[in-house]
Design a protein around this motif. Structure first.
Motif, short mmCIF file in Angstrom:
data_model
loop_
_atom_site.label_atom_id
_atom_site.label_comp_id
_atom_site.label_asym_id
_atom_site.label_seq_id
_atom_site.Cartn_x
_atom_site.Cartn_y
_atom_site.Cartn_z
N GLY A 58 -53.03 7.86 34.70
CA GLY A 58 -52.88 6.59 34.14
C GLY A 58 -54.08 5.32 34.61
O GLY A 58 -54.51 4.88 33.81
N TYR A 108 -56.89 6.46 32.51
CA TYR A 108 -56.82 5.72 31.04
C TYR A 108 -57.15 4.24 31.06
O TYR A 108 -57.86 3.74 30.28
CB TYR A 108 -55.21 5.84 30.53
N THR A 152 -56.41 7.11 23.25
CA THR A 152 -55.54 6.40 24.39
C THR A 152 -55.84 5.02 24.84
O THR A 152 -54.97 4.43 24.86
CB THR A 152 -55.53 7.62 25.59
N CYS A 207 -53.50 1.96 24.73
CA CYS A 207 -53.39 1.12 26.28
C CYS A 207 -53.62 -0.17 25.75
O CYS A 207 -53.02 -0.98 26.40
CB CYS A 207 -54.60 1.76 27.18
N LEU A 246 -50.93 -1.91 23.78
CA LEU A 246 -49.76 -1.86 24.77
C LEU A 246 -49.90 -3.04 25.69
O LEU A 246 -48.72 -3.59 26.15
CB LEU A 246 -49.74 -0.61 25.51
N LEU A 286 -48.88 4.62 30.14
CA LEU A 286 -48.87 5.79 29.38
C LEU A 286 -49.04 7.31 30.33
O LEU A 286 -48.47 8.28 29.84
CB LEU A 286 -50.39 5.68 28.76
N VAL A 291 -45.37 8.12 31.40
CA VAL A 291 -44.56 8.78 30.40
C VAL A 291 -45.12 10.02 29.88
O VAL A 291 -44.25 10.84 29.81
CB VAL A 291 -44.82 7.82 28.97
N GLU A 292 -46.40 10.24 29.55
CA GLU A 292 -46.81 11.41 29.19
C GLU A 292 -46.54 12.75 30.34
O GLU A 292 -46.10 13.85 29.87
CB GLU A 292 -48.51 11.45 29.16
N HIS A 330 -48.64 14.22 24.05
CA HIS A 330 -49.32 13.10 23.42
C HIS A 330 -48.41 12.06 22.55
O HIS A 330 -49.01 10.99 22.14
CB HIS A 330 -50.73 13.28 22.67
N MET A 350 -46.74 8.51 24.04
CA MET A 350 -47.48 7.33 24.34
C MET A 350 -47.42 6.55 22.93
O MET A 350 -47.21 5.29 23.04
CB MET A 350 -48.68 7.47 24.76
N ILE A 397 -43.93 4.97 22.59
CA ILE A 397 -44.00 3.66 23.26
C ILE A 397 -44.57 2.58 22.71
O ILE A 397 -43.93 1.57 22.61
CB ILE A 397 -44.46 4.20 24.81
#
Lengths: 285, 395, 316
Positions: A13, A16, A221, A225, A228, A244, A247-248, A261, A264, A267
Motif C-alpha cells: 500500500g 502504491y 493502481t 488510488c 479513491l 488498496l 484489500v488486495e 486485482h 481494488m 472498492i
C-alpha cells in the motif's frame, strides 16, 4: 497468515501511495492526468540500472542521478507536449495515453524485452516477530518510500514552493492574481510529479525488476488510488494506497488469488457510488 | 457538399492504396514463413527465434539451399495475440507466397493459426506452442516439432516427481491458457502417481507474490511446480527464497527459458541456486554433434553462448522444413505433407520423426527429449532422466 | 443536395464493388478497415461530440464478441441471434457504466472505464472454462460457406447503418445538444438541455455500436480473444480517430481506413511498427489536434482567403 497479509498489505500500500503521489500532485495543480506516469517510473528503473550496473556508479548515486534525469525528462515532456493542453483535461489525457504507448515501445527497442534489475541494497530476509520471513530489500524499500513521502509532505507544508503548490491547487485564478507564475509552476510540478514516479521507480526496481510494459498495471493502481482518495488530495492518496494494498492482500489470502486485482476495482466502484468525490475529495461538481 | 467531395476522394484514395499494396514480386528464392511474438510480453521469444532463423538459413544455404534456390525466411509478428496471429499467417501465405510456415510459441496463437493453415492448405510446423489440442485436432497440414504439455508433464515432470520420491506438491499456474492447461494435466498426473497436491492461480501481471507464497508455505510441500512464464517466474523464485519457502521445497520452472535468461541471476540473486527447470538444452550435455556445431556458430555469430533454448528449436524447425522441401522436390502442399510425414532427420535435439497414429496429440508430433536441470553453484546439473543425469537434487 | 446524394450513392457503390477485383489479402484489409471505421466512428460520437474520453470502448466490443460467441458455442444460438444478444448486452452495460460515472464527468469517466476494462480482462482470463482465456474462444461463422466477399458486405451494411445513425444523431436536434454539452455544461444545462441524459444516451448508443462491431468481428475471425477488449485495441481506435479528426463526421472514417492500410505497410518493420504508429499519432495529436480533416480544412480556408485577397471584387 493474517499478520503477513496485513504487513504485506501495508508495505505494498505504501508503494502504491508513493506511485500515486505524483499523479495526485499533477492532477491537483494542472488538472492533467498523466497517463504515462508508469512509463516515467519504468524509465527511472532503467536509468538506475544503467548507471549502477552498466556504468558501475555507486547504487545510491545512480538512484539520485536517475531521479534527476527523469525530472528533466518530465520538464521536457511538459514543455513540448503538455503545455498546449491546459484547460482541456481530455486532450492531455489522449496525448499522454499515446505517449505511454510510444515510450513502452521505445523501451522495448532500447532496453530489450528482458527484465532489468539494479543491484540490491541489502540481501536476505528477516524473521518478523517470529511470525514470518520478510525480504530485507523490501523493508529497506519501505523505509526509503516512507522517507520520500515524509520529505514531500514537509516540503509541501514548510517551503515557499510548497505553499505555492497548495495555493494553486486550491484556487488557480487567485494564485495567478497573487503573482504566481503558473506557467513555470506547472512545468516544475509536472517535473516533480515525474520525479516522484522516478523515486518510486528507483526504490522499487531492486524488488520488482523493470520491463517495458511493467508500468501499466502500476499506473492503473495509481489512478485508482487517486480517484479513491479524491482527485488532487495528497492525504487521500496515501490513505487510498494503504486501503488498496490491504484489500488486495487480504483478498488474495482469504478469497481468491486469481482475482486479487479485481478487489481494488470493486472498492473503487463502491466508493464512486457512495461518495463520488472520493474519500478526501472536495465535493463540488 | 464538402463532405461528399471528401468521401469521394477518400474512396478513390482507398482504391489506389489497396491496389498499390500489390503482391511482392516473385524472386528466385523459396520462401518459408515464421510466426512468432516480436513485440508484446513475450518478445524475448521472438528474439530467440530470430537468432535461430539466422543460423539455420546460413546453414541451409551454405549446403546448397533448397531445390537449387536460396532459402528465404519471412518472419511475421503475432504479438502473441491470436487474431493478429491468424491474419499474420494468412498474410504470409497470400502476400508473401510462402510454401510452408514454422514457429509460434503461444498456444493461443497457434490454435488460431492451425485453422488458417488447414483452410489455406499450407503445411505448418509448430515449434514451441505446447497445448495438446494443436496436434490432437489431427489436422492434415499441422505438425509439431517440439514439446507438448502432456509430453512434458507425463514424460518429464510427473516421472521426476515420482523419481525424487516427493510426497506433497504444490501447483502454481498463471492465468493463461498455457498455465491453466498444463496445471490441469499436472493434477491428473499427480493423482495417478498418488502425490498429494495443492493448487493456486496467479494473476499474470502480479509482481508481489508474498501472500500467495505464504499460502503455499502453510501447505508445506516438498516441491512447487511453477507454471509461470517470464519475469513472473523470477519474482516467484526470489520471493520464495525471501519468505523461506525454499530451500525446504524445491521449485521447478515448468517452462524453462526464464531460468536461462541472461538476467535470471541478477533478478533472483542467491535464491536462484537450487532452482530447477525444464529444458531441452544443457550447457555441457549435447545430445548430437549438430548441437555442438550449433553452439559454436551461435557463439561466433552473437558473441555469447545460447541461453534461450527456443533459438535452437527454431534452428531445428528450419532444418526440418528445408529437408522436407528437398525430399519433396516440389513446393506443392500435399507432397510436402507427405515428405514431412516421412521425416527422419538428425537435428540438434535428436532424430526428428513425426508420429502418424491418428486419434491423439501424438499425430504429426515429434516430442524432443526434455531434461530437468538444477542450478547448483550456478552450474547446470541434469537431474532427470537418469541416463543423462550428471548429479543429484540438492536442497 | 440532390447532386450530393447521387455522388454519395455512386461513391458507396464504387466502394461496394471494390473487393470484387481484389485477392483475399486485400479483401481482409478492407473488412478489418470497416471494423475500425465502426469502432472509431462510435468512439468519436462519444469523445468528439460530447467530450467524454472512454477507455472502455474496446471492452464493449469485447462484451459483444464474447456474449455472442459464448451463446453460439455453449447454448447453440444462431450466430445472428448471438450478434443481436451481444449488442444488447453491450448496450445494457453501456447504460449502467454510463449512469455510474457520467454524473462526475471528465476524468472520472475515463478512469472508471479503464477500471471496467481491466476487470473484464481479468474475468475473461480467469473464467477459463467459459471464455477459454487467452486461448481464445472458437466461434462459428456468420455464413455457412466461409467467404471474404460475404463478410465484406455484412460489414459494409453494418458500417453504413452505424454511420447513418451517427449522422442522424449529430445533425438532428440532439446533435446540437451534444455539442452544447461538450462546449459548456453549465450553459447547456441552463438552456434546458439535460446534460446527464444526453451523455448517458451518447454513451449507451456508442457502447451498443462497439458491441455490434465486436460481435461481428469475432464471427469474422472465428475466434474471440482477450485481444479484442484490450488496451492495445483501444489505443488503435483512439489513434485512428485522433489522426482522422476528433469531432468531425468523416475524420474517424479517414483515420480508420488510412491507418489500417498504413499499418499493413509498416508491419514489415517488425518490432518497430507499433513505435512508428505511436509517433505518428503523437505528432498529429500534438500539432494538428483536429487531425487530417482539420489540416485539410485550414488549407482550404487559407486558399479561399488567398483567392478573396487577389480578387477583392468577388464577394464571398
Amino acid at each position: 497468515m493474517l499478520a503477513l497479509a496485513i504487513t504485506n498489505g501495508l508495505v505494498i500500500g505504501m508503494i502504491y501511495a508513493l506511485t500515486a503521489l505524483g499523479v495526485s500532485l499533477v492532477v491537483g495543480i494542472m488538472n492533467v492526468v498523466n497517463f504515462a506516469h508508469g512509463e516515467f517510473y519504468i524509465l527511472a528503473g532503467y536509468f538506475s540500472y544503467i548507471f549502477a550496473h552498466t556504468m558501475g556508479f555507486d547504487p545510491f548515486a545512480a538512484m539520485f542521478i536517475a531521479v534527476c534525469a527523469v525530472f528533466l525528462f518530465g520538464v521536457l515532456v511538459e514543455y513540448t507536449i503538455i503545455r498546449p493542453t491546459y484547460g482541456d483535461e481530455l486532450y492531455s489525457l489522449i496525448l499522454t495515453f499515446i505517449l505511454s504507448i510510444v515510450l513502452q515501445n521505445a523501451y522495448l527497442l532500447i532496453f530489450g524485452p528482458y527484465p532489468n534489475k539494479p543491484p540490491n541494497w541489502v540481501s536476505g530476509a528477516t524473521n518478523v516477530f517470529g511470525l514470518f520471513y520478510y525480504g530485507n530489500q523490501r523493508l529497506a524499500a519501505l523505509a526509503a518510500g516512507v522517507a520520500v513521502i515524509v520529505l514531500f509532505f514537509a516540503m509541501l507544508k514548510m517551503t515557499w514552493f510548497g505553499r505555492m503548490i497548495r495555493a494553486t491547487s486550491q484556487d488557480r485564478e487567485m494564485a495567478e492574481l497573487n503573482g504566481i507564475n503558473t506557467k513555470r509552476l506547472n512545468m516544475l510540478s509536472f517535473g516533480l510529479g515525474c520525479a516522484l514516479a522516478g523515486a518510486a521507480g528507483v526504490i522499487l526496481a531492486p524488488v520488482f525488476p523493470v520491463t517495458p510494459t511493467a508500468g501499466v498495471p502500476l499506473a492503473l493502481t495509481a489512478f485508482v488510488c487517486v480517484v479513491l482518495g479524491g482527485m488532487g488530495s495528497m492525504r487521500g492518496c496515501i490513505v487510498g494506497g494503504l486501503i488498496l494494498g490491504l484489500v488486495e492482500n487480504l483478498g488474495a489470502a482469504y478469497v481468491s488469488t486469481g482475482y486479487k486485482h479485481v478487489f481494488m476495482f470493486i472498492i473503487l466502484i463502491l466508493v464512486l457510488l457512495v461518495r463520488p468525490s472520493g474519500l478526501f475529495g472536495r465535493s463540488e461538481a | 457538399m464538402k463532405k461528399c467531395r471528401m468521401l469521394i476522394c477518400l474512396m478513390l484514395a482507398t482504391v489506389g492504396t489497396v491496389l498499390l499494396l500489390g503482391p511482392a514480386l516473385a524472386a528466385d528464392t523459396i520462401k518459408v514463413g515464421v510466426v512468432g511474438p516480436r513485440t508484446g510480453g513475450a518478445a524475448a521469444t521472438g528474439k530467440a527465434f530470430e537468432e535461430g532463423i539466422q543460423l539455420a538459413t546460413e546453414y541451409v544455404n551454405a549446403k546448397g539451399g533448397v531445390l537449387g534456390k536460396k532459402l528465404e525466411v519471412v518472419f511475421e509478428d503475432t504479438a502473441g495475440a491470436p487474431d493478429k496471429a491468424a491474419s499474420g499467417f494468412e498474410r504470409l501465405v497470400t502476400r508473401d507466397k510462402v510454401v510452408m510456415v514454422l514457429g509460434e510459441s503461444h498456444s493461443s496463437a497457434a490454435l488460431a493459426e492451425i485453422e488458417v493453415a488447414n483452410r489455406l492448405k499450407v503445411p505448418f510446423v509448430v515449434v514451441e506452442a505446447w497445448a495438446d489440442p494443436i496436434t490432437a485436432k489431427n489436422y492434415k497440414y499441422v505438425f509439431r516439432a517440439g514439446p507438448s504439455n502432456s509430453g512434458v508433464v507425463n514424460e518429464s515432470i510427473a516421472k521426476w516427481v515420482a523419481h525424487e520420491g516427493f510426497k506433497k506438491a504444490y501447483i502454481v499456474a498463471e492465468n493463461t491458457d498455457w498455465g491453466i492447461g498444463i496445471a490441469d494435466l499436472c493434477k491428473a498426473a499427480l493423482d495417478t502417481i498418488g502425490v498429494e497436491y495443492g493448487f493456486l492461480m496467479t494473476e499474470r501481471t502480479s509482481q508481489d507474490l508474498y501472500t500467495e507464497l505464504n499460502k503455499i508455505k502453510a501447505f508445506n510441500p516438498d516441491v512447487v511446480l511453477a507454471f509461470v512464464y517470464g519475469t513472473g517466474l523470477h519474482y516467484l523464485v526470489a520471493q520464495a527464497g525471501e519468505v523461506g519457502l525454499t530451500p525446504k521445497a524445491a521449485v521447478l520452472d515448468g517452462a524453462g527459458p526464464p531460468s536461462l535468461w541472461p538476467d535470471f541471476w541478477t533478478n533472483v540473486g542467491d535464491y536462484g541456486d537450487g532452482a530447477t527447470f525444464v529444458s531441452s538444452m544443457h550447457e555441457k550435455v549435447e545430445l548430437t554433434e549438430l548441437a555442438a556445431q550449433f553452439r559454436e556458430s551461435y557463439v561466433k555469430a552473437f558473441g555469447k553462448s545460447p541461453t534461450d533454448y527456443k533459438s535452437r528449436s527454431m534452428f531445428d524447425a528450419v532444418l526440418i522444413a528445408a529437408d522436407a522441401i528437398n525430399r519433396a522436390g516440389s513446393t506443392d502442399a500435399d507432397i510436402l505433407v507427405d515428405a514431412l510425414e516421412k521425416t527422419e532427420l538428425l537435428v540438434t535435439r535428436g532424430t526428428a520423426r513425426f508420429g502418424t497414429t491418428k486419434g491423439g496429440p501424438e499425430y504429426h508430433h515429434w516430442m524432443p527429449p526434455m531434461l530437468i536441470i538444477q542450478w547448483q553453484n550456478k552450474e547446470q546439473v541434469v537431474l532427470y532422466p537418469p541416463d543423462a543425469a550428471t548429479g543429484k537434487l540438492k536442497r | 443536395m440532390n447532386r450530393n446524394k447521387w455522388l454519395l450513392s455512386a461513391a458507396i457503390l464504387a466502394f461496394a464493388l471494390l473487393p470484387l477485383g481484389l485477392g483475399t489479402y486485400h479483401q481482409h484489409i478492407l473488412i478489418v478497415s470497416l471494423f475500425y471505421v465502426m469502432m472509431a466512428a462510435s468512439w468519436n460520437l462519444l469523445a468528439g461530440y460530447t467530450g467524454q474520453v472512454s477507455f472502455g470502448h474496446a471492452a464493449f466490443a469485447g462484451i459483444g464478441a464474447y456474449a455472442s460467441g459464448i451463446l453460439a458455442t455453449k447454448a447453440g444460438f444462431n450466430p445472428w441471434l448471438g450478434v443481436m444478444a451481444g449488442t444488447m448486452l453491450a448496450t445494457a452495460f453501456g447504460f449502467l457504466v454510463g449512469l455510474l460515472c457520467l454524473k462526475m464527468g471528465g476524468i472520472y469517466l475515463s478512469l472508471t472505464t479503464l477500471a471496467f476494462s481491466s476487470i473484464l480482462h481479468i474475468v475473461i482470463n480467469n473464467e477459463y472454462e467459459i471464455t477459454r482465456g487467452t486461448m481464445g474462444l472458437q466461434v462459428p461463422g456468420l455464413v455457412a460457406e466461409y467467404s471474404k466477399i460475404s463478410y465484406f458486405y455484412i460489414f459494409l451494411v453494418a458500417t453504413l447503418l452505424v454511420l447513418g445513425v451517427i449522422y442522424r444523431m449529430v445533425h438532428a436536434n440532439m446533435g446540437l445538444n451534444f455539442r452544447a454539452v461538450q462546449n459548456d455544461e453549465r450553459a447547456a444545462a441552463s438552456l434546458g438541455v439535460n446534460v446527464v441524459r444526453v451523455r448517458v444516451m451518447a454513451f449507451t448508443v456508442s457502447s451498443a455500436m462497439a458491441g455490434l462491431a465486436g460481435a461481428l468481428y469475432g464471427h469474422y475471425l472465428l475466434l474471440v480473444t482477450p485481444q479484442i477488449p484490450s488496451l492495445d485495441q483501444q489505443f488503435l481506435v483512439l489513434s485512428m480517430t485522433v489522426i482522422g479528426g476528433l469531432g468531425s463526421f468523416v475524420g474517424p472514417i479517414i483515420g480508420a481506413i488510412s491507418l489500417e492500410i498504413l499499418s499493413e505497410y509498416i508491419r514489415a518493420y517488425g518490432e518497430y511498427h507499433v513505435l512508428f504508429f505511436g509517433l505518428v499519432a503523437l505528432t498529429v495529436a500534438r500539432f494538428a489536434p483536429k487531425g487530417l480533416v482539420g489540416i485539410y480544412q485550414s488549407a482550404r480556408e487559407r486558399r479561399m482567403q488567398a483567392v478573396a485577397k487577389t480578387s477583392p471584387a468577388v464577394n464571398r
